[in-house]
Scaffold this motif. Structure first.
Motif, short mmCIF file in Angstrom:
data_model
loop_
_atom_site.label_atom_id
_atom_site.label_comp_id
_atom_site.label_asym_id
_atom_site.label_seq_id
_atom_site.Cartn_x
_atom_site.Cartn_y
_atom_site.Cartn_z
N TRP A 150 1.73 5.09 -13.66
CA TRP A 150 0.55 4.04 -13.79
C TRP A 150 1.00 2.91 -14.31
CZ3 TRP A 150 -2.24 6.90 -11.06
CH2 TRP A 150 -2.45 8.30 -11.35
N HIS A 151 1.82 2.35 -14.96
CA HIS A 151 2.53 1.34 -15.44
C HIS A 151 2.72 0.37 -14.02
CE1 HIS A 151 4.05 -2.14 -17.55
NE2 HIS A 151 5.13 -2.15 -16.81
N TRP A 152 3.62 0.89 -13.56
CA TRP A 152 4.38 0.47 -12.28
C TRP A 152 3.27 0.23 -11.10
CZ3 TRP A 152 7.73 -2.83 -13.57
CH2 TRP A 152 8.43 -2.55 -14.45
N PHE A 153 2.43 1.24 -10.92
CA PHE A 153 1.29 1.21 -9.90
C PHE A 153 0.28 -0.04 -10.07
CE2 PHE A 153 -3.30 2.13 -9.15
CZ PHE A 153 -3.16 2.36 -7.87
N PHE A 154 -0.16 -0.30 -11.44
CA PHE A 154 -0.95 -1.42 -11.61
C PHE A 154 -0.23 -2.85 -11.65
CE2 PHE A 154 -3.76 1.92 -13.53
CZ PHE A 154 -4.93 1.65 -12.58
N CYS A 155 1.22 -2.88 -11.86
CA CYS A 155 1.98 -3.74 -11.70
C CYS A 155 2.11 -4.08 -10.38
CB CYS A 155 3.28 -3.61 -12.32
SG CYS A 155 3.33 -3.72 -14.10
N VAL A 156 2.19 -3.32 -9.36
CA VAL A 156 2.28 -3.49 -8.11
C VAL A 156 0.91 -3.96 -7.20
CG1 VAL A 156 2.75 -2.59 -5.48
CG2 VAL A 156 4.16 -1.82 -7.63
N VAL A 157 -0.22 -3.50 -7.80
CA VAL A 157 -1.45 -3.74 -7.67
C VAL A 157 -1.80 -5.41 -7.96
CG1 VAL A 157 -4.00 -3.50 -7.86
CG2 VAL A 157 -2.59 -1.49 -7.42
N GLY A 158 -1.19 -5.71 -9.13
CA GLY A 158 -1.29 -7.22 -9.64
C GLY A 158 -0.46 -8.04 -8.65
N PHE A 159 0.77 -7.47 -8.44
CA PHE A 159 1.74 -8.34 -7.67
C PHE A 159 1.16 -8.34 -6.12
CE2 PHE A 159 5.60 -8.46 -4.65
CZ PHE A 159 5.92 -9.55 -5.24
N SER A 169 0.82 -1.13 -0.14
CA SER A 169 -0.14 0.04 -0.13
C SER A 169 0.79 1.23 0.06
CB SER A 169 -0.61 0.01 1.11
OG SER A 169 -0.14 0.18 2.41
N ARG A 170 1.99 1.17 0.69
CA ARG A 170 3.01 2.44 0.54
C ARG A 170 3.65 2.45 -0.75
NH1 ARG A 170 1.66 1.11 5.65
NH2 ARG A 170 1.91 2.33 7.28
N TRP A 171 3.82 1.43 -1.30
CA TRP A 171 4.56 1.25 -2.46
C TRP A 171 3.44 2.00 -3.95
CZ3 TRP A 171 6.53 -3.89 -5.07
CH2 TRP A 171 7.57 -3.47 -5.95
N THR A 172 2.29 1.49 -3.61
CA THR A 172 1.37 1.97 -4.68
C THR A 172 1.08 3.37 -4.35
OG1 THR A 172 -0.35 1.05 -3.45
CG2 THR A 172 0.38 -0.25 -5.06
N THR A 173 1.14 3.85 -3.32
CA THR A 173 0.73 5.51 -3.07
C THR A 173 1.99 6.13 -3.54
OG1 THR A 173 -0.44 4.65 -0.95
CG2 THR A 173 0.60 6.95 -1.15
N ALA A 174 3.18 5.68 -3.28
CA ALA A 174 4.17 6.49 -3.73
C ALA A 174 4.18 6.48 -5.43
CB ALA A 174 5.39 5.86 -3.46
N TYR A 234 1.39 6.16 -7.22
CA TYR A 234 0.17 7.17 -7.62
C TYR A 234 0.78 8.49 -7.42
CZ TYR A 234 -4.62 8.15 -7.78
OH TYR A 234 -5.84 9.03 -8.12
N LYS A 235 1.37 8.80 -6.56
CA LYS A 235 1.71 10.21 -6.46
C LYS A 235 2.35 10.69 -7.46
CE LYS A 235 0.94 10.66 -1.40
NZ LYS A 235 1.68 11.02 -0.14
N LYS A 236 3.37 9.76 -7.89
CA LYS A 236 4.24 10.14 -9.30
C LYS A 236 3.52 9.81 -10.78
CE LYS A 236 8.28 8.55 -6.95
NZ LYS A 236 9.50 7.46 -6.94
N GLN A 237 2.48 9.39 -10.55
CA GLN A 237 1.65 9.30 -11.65
C GLN A 237 2.36 8.22 -12.81
OE1 GLN A 237 0.27 13.00 -13.69
NE2 GLN A 237 -1.19 13.21 -11.98
#
Length: 87
Positions: free
Chosen positions: A58-67, A46-51, A53-56
């Protein structure tokens, strides 16, 4: 809960408690192991995805959500296998 759990351990524990409660149907051990793994997983992801998300990022955000989801389903399957199916 999903937004606040990345900055507040109180909200993280509340989220994980709500999530883990239905798993009491499989026994208290299953619910407790699920609770513990979920706290550890969500603390970091959750901390990783928040960071991200703030940087926008998106690709890595959704990769981490999937992970994150892959970790959750894997721990549920392994927990079931070792605690419920073995009985």
């Amino acid at each position: 809960m999903s937004i606040r759990k990345s900055t507040s351990n109180k909200w993280l524990l509340y989220h994980v408690s709500v999530y883990s409660s239905p798993f009491l149907l499989f026994g208290w051990r299953f619910a407790m192991v699920t609770f513990c793994f979920h706290v550890v997983t969500d603390y970091f992801t959750s901390r990783w995805t928040t960071a991200l998300y703030k940087k926008q990022e998106w690709h890595w955000f959704f990769c981490v959500v999937g992970f994150d989801q892959a970790i959750h389903i894997t721990t549920l399957i392994l927990t079931y296998h070792f605690l419920v199916a073995i009985k």
